[in-house]
Motif scaffolding. Structure first.
Motif, mmCIF file in Angstrom:
data_model
loop_
_atom_site.group_PDB
_atom_site.id
_atom_site.type_symbol
_atom_site.label_atom_id
_atom_site.label_comp_id
_atom_site.label_asym_id
_atom_site.label_seq_id
_atom_site.Cartn_x
_atom_site.Cartn_y
_atom_site.Cartn_z
ATOM 1 N N LYS A 86 87.900 -8.867 103.515
ATOM 2 C CA LYS A 86 88.004 -8.588 104.941
ATOM 3 C C LYS A 86 89.232 -7.735 105.228
ATOM 4 N N GLY A 87 89.018 -6.676 106.009
ATOM 5 C CA GLY A 87 90.111 -5.768 106.333
ATOM 6 C C GLY A 87 90.297 -4.643 105.337
ATOM 7 N N ARG A 88 89.652 -4.743 104.182
ATOM 8 C CA ARG A 88 89.772 -3.700 103.166
ATOM 9 C C ARG A 88 88.444 -2.985 102.912
ATOM 10 N N PHE A 89 87.345 -3.706 103.049
ATOM 11 C CA PHE A 89 86.024 -3.141 102.797
ATOM 12 C C PHE A 89 85.260 -2.999 104.114
ATOM 13 N N THR A 90 84.409 -1.979 104.169
ATOM 14 C CA THR A 90 83.557 -1.774 105.338
ATOM 15 C C THR A 90 82.134 -1.512 104.885
ATOM 16 N N ILE A 91 81.213 -2.314 105.377
ATOM 17 C CA ILE A 91 79.797 -2.130 105.082
ATOM 18 C C ILE A 91 79.155 -1.378 106.230
ATOM 19 N N SER A 92 78.245 -0.487 105.890
ATOM 20 C CA SER A 92 77.534 0.272 106.919
ATOM 21 C C SER A 92 76.179 0.679 106.372
ATOM 22 N N ARG A 93 75.337 1.191 107.249
ATOM 23 C CA ARG A 93 74.030 1.658 106.811
ATOM 24 C C ARG A 93 73.594 2.828 107.667
ATOM 25 N N ASP A 94 72.789 3.694 107.056
ATOM 26 C CA ASP A 94 72.180 4.821 107.747
ATOM 27 C C ASP A 94 70.681 4.689 107.551
ATOM 28 N N ASN A 95 70.016 4.151 108.547
ATOM 29 C CA ASN A 95 68.580 3.887 108.403
ATOM 30 C C ASN A 95 67.767 5.164 108.269
ATOM 31 N N ALA A 96 68.271 6.253 108.803
ATOM 32 C CA ALA A 96 67.561 7.528 108.667
ATOM 33 C C ALA A 96 67.568 8.023 107.227
ATOM 34 N N LYS A 97 68.570 7.584 106.462
ATOM 35 C CA LYS A 97 68.695 8.000 105.062
ATOM 36 C C LYS A 97 68.327 6.892 104.089
ATOM 37 N N ASN A 98 67.867 5.760 104.620
ATOM 38 C CA ASN A 98 67.527 4.612 103.766
ATOM 39 C C ASN A 98 68.685 4.230 102.848
ATOM 40 N N THR A 99 69.871 4.283 103.360
ATOM 41 C CA THR A 99 71.056 4.086 102.535
ATOM 42 C C THR A 99 72.042 3.131 103.183
ATOM 43 N N MET A 100 72.602 2.275 102.351
ATOM 44 C CA MET A 100 73.679 1.380 102.752
ATOM 45 C C MET A 100 74.931 1.782 101.989
ATOM 46 N N TYR A 101 76.085 1.546 102.604
ATOM 47 C CA TYR A 101 77.347 1.936 101.998
ATOM 48 C C TYR A 101 78.319 0.755 101.946
ATOM 49 N N LEU A 102 79.260 0.863 101.029
ATOM 50 C CA LEU A 102 80.395 -0.047 101.020
ATOM 51 C C LEU A 102 81.641 0.806 100.786
ATOM 52 N N GLN A 103 82.411 0.987 101.830
ATOM 53 C CA GLN A 103 83.673 1.702 101.729
ATOM 54 C C GLN A 103 84.745 0.705 101.326
ATOM 55 N N MET A 104 85.356 0.950 100.188
ATOM 56 C CA MET A 104 86.351 0.030 99.658
ATOM 57 C C MET A 104 87.715 0.713 99.641
ATOM 58 N N SER A 105 88.679 0.092 100.263
ATOM 59 C CA SER A 105 90.029 0.642 100.326
ATOM 60 C C SER A 105 91.026 -0.402 99.853
ATOM 61 N N SER A 106 92.246 0.055 99.606
ATOM 62 C CA SER A 106 93.314 -0.845 99.124
ATOM 63 C C SER A 106 92.818 -1.708 97.968
ATOM 64 N N LEU A 107 92.157 -1.069 97.037
ATOM 65 C CA LEU A 107 91.541 -1.807 95.933
ATOM 66 C C LEU A 107 92.585 -2.494 95.066
ATOM 67 N N LYS A 108 92.191 -3.657 94.563
ATOM 68 C CA LYS A 108 93.055 -4.470 93.715
ATOM 69 C C LYS A 108 92.389 -4.673 92.355
ATOM 70 N N PRO A 109 93.159 -4.950 91.327
ATOM 71 C CA PRO A 109 92.534 -5.203 90.018
ATOM 72 C C PRO A 109 91.488 -6.320 90.078
ATOM 73 N N GLU A 110 91.688 -7.281 90.942
ATOM 74 C CA GLU A 110 90.721 -8.388 91.045
ATOM 75 C C GLU A 110 89.417 -7.974 91.716
ATOM 76 N N ASP A 111 89.344 -6.749 92.207
ATOM 77 C CA ASP A 111 88.085 -6.226 92.736
ATOM 78 C C ASP A 111 87.195 -5.668 91.617
ATOM 79 N N THR A 112 87.723 -5.611 90.414
ATOM 80 C CA THR A 112 86.945 -5.114 89.283
ATOM 81 C C THR A 112 85.713 -5.986 89.078
ATOM 82 N N ALA A 113 84.546 -5.349 89.066
ATOM 83 C CA ALA A 113 83.292 -6.091 88.950
ATOM 84 C C ALA A 113 82.133 -5.102 88.927
#
Length: 118
Positions: A65-92
């Motif tokens: 929370k506060g670092r990642f943003t989920i969004s979608r563009d239904n016209a493009k059939n696409t979902m996104y995950l914008q990830m910022s301030s990444l940490k080593p524990e986000d490795t996956a």
């Protein structure tokens, strides 16, 4: 039937950003909620974020929370995950999923690997 394909993973330094994409095909994309999950090495898969059919409602795990943003563009059939301030524990491996039956995440992509170096 829904097919999901993730992309956008890679290697990034701590503090950096990445944007993941998930392209869906098959059933009408705008008719169901979508979500992101991740599985770190040696750990169970965990939920990261979810978005409703229109994109008007989103939810996040406390860990992102506060670092990642989920969004979608239904016209493009696409979902996104914008990830910022990444940490080593986000490795996956990050997976996108669709909730088409109203109760369970019933369709999954094959995942994209995100590696955050310290």
């Amino acid at each position: 039937q829904v097919q999901l394909v993730e992309s956008g993973g890679g290697l990034v330094q701590a503090g950096g950003s990445l944007r993941l994409s998930c392209v869906a095909s098959g059933r009408t994309f705008s008719s169901y909620p979508m979500g992101w999950f991740r599985q770190a090495p040696g750990k169970e898969r965990e939920w990261v974020a979810a978005i409703n059919w229109s994109g008007g409602n989103t939810m996040y795990a406390d860990s992102v929370k506060g670092r990642f943003t989920i969004s979608r563009d239904n016209a493009k059939n696409t979902m996104y995950l914008q990830m910022s301030s990444l940490k080593p524990e986000d490795t996956a491996v990050y997976y996108c999923a669709a909730l088409t039956n109203g109760t369970t995440w019933d369709y999954w992509g094959k995942g994209t690997l995100v590696t955050v170096s310290s």
